[in-house]
Scaffold this active site. Structure first.
Site, PDB file in Angstrom:
ATOM      1  N   ASP A  88     -10.072   5.765   7.551  1.00  0.00           N
ATOM      2  CA  ASP A  88     -11.615   5.510   7.227  1.00  0.00           C
ATOM      3  C   ASP A  88     -12.080   4.066   7.862  1.00  0.00           C
ATOM      4  O   ASP A  88     -13.205   4.180   8.489  1.00  0.00           O
ATOM      5  CB  ASP A  88     -11.811   5.989   5.760  1.00  0.00           C
ATOM      6  CG  ASP A  88     -11.872   7.274   5.397  1.00  0.00           C
ATOM      7  OD1 ASP A  88     -12.074   8.069   6.019  1.00  0.00           O
ATOM      8  OD2 ASP A  88     -10.912   7.210   4.388  1.00  0.00           O
ATOM      9  N   GLY A  89     -11.419   3.204   7.485  1.00  0.00           N
ATOM     10  CA  GLY A  89     -11.743   1.917   7.716  1.00  0.00           C
ATOM     11  C   GLY A  89     -11.919   1.830   9.372  1.00  0.00           C
ATOM     12  O   GLY A  89     -12.772   0.895   9.824  1.00  0.00           O
ATOM     13  N   GLU A 149     -18.415  -5.282  24.439  1.00  0.00           N
ATOM     14  CA  GLU A 149     -17.686  -6.740  24.455  1.00  0.00           C
ATOM     15  C   GLU A 149     -16.536  -6.671  23.572  1.00  0.00           C
ATOM     16  O   GLU A 149     -15.427  -6.955  23.659  1.00  0.00           O
ATOM     17  CB  GLU A 149     -18.401  -7.890  24.116  1.00  0.00           C
ATOM     18  CG  GLU A 149     -19.251  -8.386  25.222  1.00  0.00           C
ATOM     19  CD  GLU A 149     -20.669  -7.717  25.134  1.00  0.00           C
ATOM     20  OE1 GLU A 149     -21.149  -6.787  24.279  1.00  0.00           O
ATOM     21  OE2 GLU A 149     -21.607  -7.953  25.737  1.00  0.00           O
ATOM     22  N   SER A 185     -23.218 -11.595  37.481  1.00  0.00           N
ATOM     23  CA  SER A 185     -23.388 -12.749  36.935  1.00  0.00           C
ATOM     24  C   SER A 185     -21.839 -13.422  36.741  1.00  0.00           C
ATOM     25  O   SER A 185     -21.867 -14.672  36.983  1.00  0.00           O
ATOM     26  CB  SER A 185     -24.020 -12.705  35.397  1.00  0.00           C
ATOM     27  OG  SER A 185     -25.185 -12.320  35.736  1.00  0.00           O
ATOM     28  N   ASN A 233      -9.027  10.697   4.374  1.00  0.00           N
ATOM     29  CA  ASN A 233      -8.624  10.941   3.033  1.00  0.00           C
ATOM     30  C   ASN A 233      -9.778  10.700   2.122  1.00  0.00           C
ATOM     31  O   ASN A 233      -9.514  10.798   0.627  1.00  0.00           O
ATOM     32  CB  ASN A 233      -7.246  10.232   2.767  1.00  0.00           C
ATOM     33  CG  ASN A 233      -7.819   8.722   2.779  1.00  0.00           C
ATOM     34  OD1 ASN A 233      -8.817   8.274   2.942  1.00  0.00           O
ATOM     35  ND2 ASN A 233      -6.645   7.824   2.598  1.00  0.00           N
ATOM     36  N   LEU A 240      -8.805  -3.820  10.821  1.00  0.00           N
ATOM     37  CA  LEU A 240      -9.176  -2.299  10.966  1.00  0.00           C
ATOM     38  C   LEU A 240     -10.234  -2.437  12.343  1.00  0.00           C
ATOM     39  O   LEU A 240     -10.773  -3.128  12.544  1.00  0.00           O
ATOM     40  CB  LEU A 240      -9.884  -1.736   9.732  1.00  0.00           C
ATOM     41  CG  LEU A 240      -8.832  -1.773   8.555  1.00  0.00           C
ATOM     42  CD1 LEU A 240      -9.653  -1.250   7.414  1.00  0.00           C
ATOM     43  CD2 LEU A 240      -8.051  -0.458   8.896  1.00  0.00           C
ATOM     44  N   ARG A 246     -19.767 -20.497  37.804  1.00  0.00           N
ATOM     45  CA  ARG A 246     -19.279 -19.028  37.932  1.00  0.00           C
ATOM     46  C   ARG A 246     -18.977 -18.619  39.337  1.00  0.00           C
ATOM     47  O   ARG A 246     -18.409 -17.941  39.655  1.00  0.00           O
ATOM     48  CB  ARG A 246     -20.316 -18.240  37.164  1.00  0.00           C
ATOM     49  CG  ARG A 246     -21.470 -18.059  37.886  1.00  0.00           C
ATOM     50  CD  ARG A 246     -22.550 -17.680  36.847  1.00  0.00           C
ATOM     51  NE  ARG A 246     -23.820 -17.834  36.982  1.00  0.00           N
ATOM     52  CZ  ARG A 246     -25.135 -17.046  37.275  1.00  0.00           C
ATOM     53  NH1 ARG A 246     -24.825 -15.803  37.250  1.00  0.00           N
ATOM     54  NH2 ARG A 246     -26.085 -17.435  37.456  1.00  0.00           N
ATOM     55  N   HIS A 301       0.814  -1.093  -0.053  1.00  0.00           N
ATOM     56  CA  HIS A 301       0.035  -0.070  -0.103  1.00  0.00           C
ATOM     57  C   HIS A 301       0.793   1.247   0.264  1.00  0.00           C
ATOM     58  O   HIS A 301       1.352   1.583   1.127  1.00  0.00           O
ATOM     59  CB  HIS A 301      -0.870   0.027   1.234  1.00  0.00           C
ATOM     60  CG  HIS A 301      -1.670  -1.373   1.342  1.00  0.00           C
ATOM     61  ND1 HIS A 301      -1.215  -2.431   1.841  1.00  0.00           N
ATOM     62  CD2 HIS A 301      -3.202  -1.422   0.982  1.00  0.00           C
ATOM     63  CE1 HIS A 301      -2.308  -3.395   1.642  1.00  0.00           C
ATOM     64  NE2 HIS A 301      -3.368  -2.883   1.324  1.00  0.00           N
TER      65      HIS A 301
HETATM   66  C1  LIG Z   1     -11.667  -5.759   9.566  1.00  0.00           C
HETATM   67  C2  LIG Z   1     -11.014  -5.159   8.369  1.00  0.00           C
HETATM   68  N1  LIG Z   1     -11.827  -5.527   7.082  1.00  0.00           N
HETATM   69  C3  LIG Z   1     -11.320  -5.354   5.930  1.00  0.00           C
HETATM   70  C4  LIG Z   1     -10.087  -5.261   5.722  1.00  0.00           C
HETATM   71  C5  LIG Z   1      -9.521  -4.903   4.352  1.00  0.00           C
HETATM   72  N2  LIG Z   1      -9.133  -3.767   4.013  1.00  0.00           N
HETATM   73  C6  LIG Z   1      -7.932  -3.209   4.317  1.00  0.00           C
HETATM   74  S1  LIG Z   1      -7.821  -1.381   3.988  1.00  0.00           S
HETATM   75  C7  LIG Z   1      -9.194  -1.217   3.627  1.00  0.00           C
HETATM   76  C8  LIG Z   1     -10.065  -0.142   3.554  1.00  0.00           C
HETATM   77  C9  LIG Z   1      -9.150   1.088   3.123  1.00  0.00           C
HETATM   78  O1  LIG Z   1      -9.660   2.130   3.432  1.00  0.00           O
HETATM   79  P1  LIG Z   1      -9.300   3.144   4.483  1.00  0.00           P
HETATM   80  O2  LIG Z   1      -9.217   2.380   5.783  1.00  0.00           O
HETATM   81  O3  LIG Z   1      -9.738   4.528   4.427  1.00  0.00           O
HETATM   82  O4  LIG Z   1      -7.673   3.165   4.347  1.00  0.00           O
HETATM   83  P2  LIG Z   1      -6.947   4.006   3.091  1.00  0.00           P
HETATM   84  O5  LIG Z   1      -7.209   3.425   1.649  1.00  0.00           O
HETATM   85  O6  LIG Z   1      -7.451   5.512   3.200  1.00  0.00           O
HETATM   86  O7  LIG Z   1      -5.239   3.883   3.292  1.00  0.00           O
HETATM   87  C10 LIG Z   1      -9.949  -2.395   3.779  1.00  0.00           C
HETATM   88  C11 LIG Z   1     -11.268  -2.947   3.686  1.00  0.00           C
HETATM   89  C12 LIG Z   1      -9.193  -4.911   6.900  1.00  0.00           C
HETATM   90  N3  LIG Z   1      -7.915  -4.604   6.895  1.00  0.00           N
HETATM   91  N4  LIG Z   1      -9.610  -5.324   8.205  1.00  0.00           N
HETATM   92 MG   LIG Z   2      -9.236   6.396   3.634  1.00  0.00          MG
END
Ligand SMILES: Cc1ncc(C[n+]2csc(CCOP(=O)(O)OP(=O)(O)O)c2C)c(N)n1
Ligand SMILES: [Mg+2]
Length: 485
Positions: free
Chosen positions: A163-164, A415, A388, A193, A125, A361, A35
């Site tokens: 963003d993710g 959780e 609990s 971004n 993410l 428990r 990336h």
């Molecule tokens: C839980 C999870 N789901 C899916 C992915 C696969 N994945 C990697 S990056 C990404 C999204 C990229 O968007 P962003 O987070 O905005 O990163 P940018 O492209 O701006 O660097 C995804 C869906 C992951 N890494 N983790």
């Molecule tokens: Mg992004």
């Protein structure tokens, strides 16, 4: 306390940022996968974090009071590797050239147990920023026990989320808890971004993230993530804000400076290509060769490492004061830092095991109280199920805003965040953390659970209480398996 370093000349700052960007781009290009766009976009921010505030000593990556840096968007790993290399960690250029190769210390996503300076494994993410909340709380909990005698736990947790990260629900749970606890030692940038893999964020994401975090109780600022004056001012204000966690919403441009890929989702997850890289390097005046670090850029980081060494030396003096004071605090500190577990723990627990039939428990509750009495590192809580799960540690208060001396954490009905929070505590110092809920709801913690419980030395999934029994050692470090050495 380490202060922002002397101003660095603007042209040298630019050169250093270009160096970070090109190391990341070259690494991805050589691997033919990875990336490149996000490291390019985040280089200015990361440069300012490392050179202005982050307190680290590359000669001792595990110095307990170092500031932590968490790259929650682990896919941008070449950014972290470039920074660790420049900062002077044990990550030679050869490793940057071996990005994503089998057996290298530069895997596609950063692995905590593999690479010095990687504070926590990231990639799924949302997990990283939630781990960071547990790390920040852990640091405060340690500080609450000793800082009045000597300031030995004062670290801050810096990080970047994408963003993710912000779309994933776990970050919302963790953000809410961090705001509630007022974790002023947590400073995160949100890489706004407006791009994800499928295209623009407007495909699926339209809320105002900053206002959401304001509602959680965070201190929120909004900046241009490529403007160094704005980054510095925001960082300084975030660090100065001690009563609330900080989010700096930074508008950035993925693959900034790339004539044909900037602001395109195509810069997210594929190499830029030789021709595009040639055009970028030409445009910014970087050397055409790959993996170049100019001497004056190295010197900036060498000076910073020297400041870190001095801060580390100051901390050692504080530690000596704590140890020299003797008494309960010094003894407790030793036990916590060693995560000491008595070798005869099992026998001690058998002694208090209830003889009468009861719910498991209920038995567990009795046993846990005994563990808590024998193991001061034990700390944790439940996701609103104390009556609990019977896990509340008697005689100790709950952790709350401004009050971190307790051993009990009320996670609320969260959780997902609880799992990541305790993982964050596990990679911090002092505590052997636990979370609890009904078995059926533990499914909500499954992603965090998958990432927990590995030996910090060899990464096997066996951990300690049993290891001390197996090795016969009087005490053992909780986070190692006891088999790897
Ligand atoms: C839980 C999870 N789901 C899916 C992915 C696969 N994945 C990697 S990056 C990404 C999204 C990229 O968007 P962003 O987070 O905005 O990163 P940018 O492209 O701006 O660097 C995804 C869906 C992951 N890494 N983790
Ligand atoms: Mg992004």
């Amino acid at each position: 306390m380490q202060q922002p370093q002397q101003p660095i000349a603007a042209d040298l700052v630019k050169k250093a940022v270009h160096t970070i960007q090109m190391l990341a781009v070259d690494g991805v290009e050589k691997a033919k996968s990875g990336h490149p766009g996000t490291p390019m976009a985040l280089a200015a921010i990361t440069f300012e974090i490392f050179t202005r505030h982050l307190r680290y000593d590359p000669a001792d990556p595990k110095w307990p009071d170092r500031d932590r840096f968490v790259l929650s968007c682990g896919h941008a790993s070449m950014l972290l590797y470039s920074m660790l290399h420049l900062a002077g960690y044990d990550l030679p250029m050869e490793e940057l050239k071996r990005f994503r190769q089998l057996g290298s210390r530069t895997p596609g996503h950063p692995e905590h147990f593999m690479t010095a300076g990687v504070e926590v494994t990231t990639g799924p993410l949302g997990q990283g920023i939630a781990n960071a909340v547990g790390m920040a709380a852990s640091i405060k909990m340690l500080g609450a026990r000793f800082n009045e005698v000597a300031p030995i736990s004062t670290a801050r947790v810096f990080g970047i989320a994408s963003d993710g990260d912000m779309m994933e629900g776990i970050s919302g749970e963790a953000g809410s808890l961090a705001g509630h606890l007022g974790l002023g030692n947590l400073v995160f940038f949100y890489d706004d971004n407006k791009i994800t893999i499928d295209g623009g964020t407007d495909l699926a994401f339209s809320e105002d993230v900053g206002r959401r975090y304001e509602a959680y109780g965070w201190h929120v600022q909004r900046i241009d993530g490529h403007d160094h004056d704005q980054i510095r001012a925001a960082l300084d204000a975030a660090v100065a804000e001690e009563g609330r966690p900080s989010l700096i919403v930074a508008r950035t441009h993925i693959a900034i400076g790339s004539p044909n890929k900037q602001d395109s989702h195509k810069a997210h997850g594929e190499p830029l290509g030789e021709e595009e890289i040639r055009l970028i390097k030409q445009a910014i005046g970087a050397p055409a060769e790959s993996f170049v670090v100019p001497d004056d850029v190295r010197a900036v980081f060498a000076a910073r490492a020297e400041e870190g060494r001095r801060a580390h030396a100051g901390w050692k003096e504080a530690l000596a004061r704590l140890e020299g004071a003797g008494g309960e605090a010094a003894a407790l500190h030793k036990r916590l830092m060693g995560r000491e577990v008595p070798a005869d723990l099992l026998e001690e627990l058998v002694k208090v095991a209830p003889a009468k039939d009861a719910a498991t428990r209920a038995h567990s509750g009795v046993i846990e109280q005994r563990v808590a009495a024998l193991v001061p590192s034990l700390a944790g809580g439940s996701a609103d199920l104390n009556p609990s799960t019977k896990t509340y540690i008697e005689g100790s208060p709950a952790v709350a805003r401004g009050k971190f001396e307790g051993r009990n954490v009320h996670f609320g009905i969260r959780e997902h965040a609880m799992g990541a929070f305790v993982n964050g505590m596990a990679v911090s110092d002092g505590f052997i953390p636990f979370g609890s809920t009904f078995l059926v709801f533990s499914d909500y913690m499954r992603p965090a659970t998958r990432r927990s419980g590995t030996c910090s030395r060899c990464s096997s999934s066996r951990t300690t209480a049993s290891s001390s029994a197996r090795t016969g050692r009087r005490t053992s470090r909780w986070s190692t398996c006891g088999r790897c050495g």
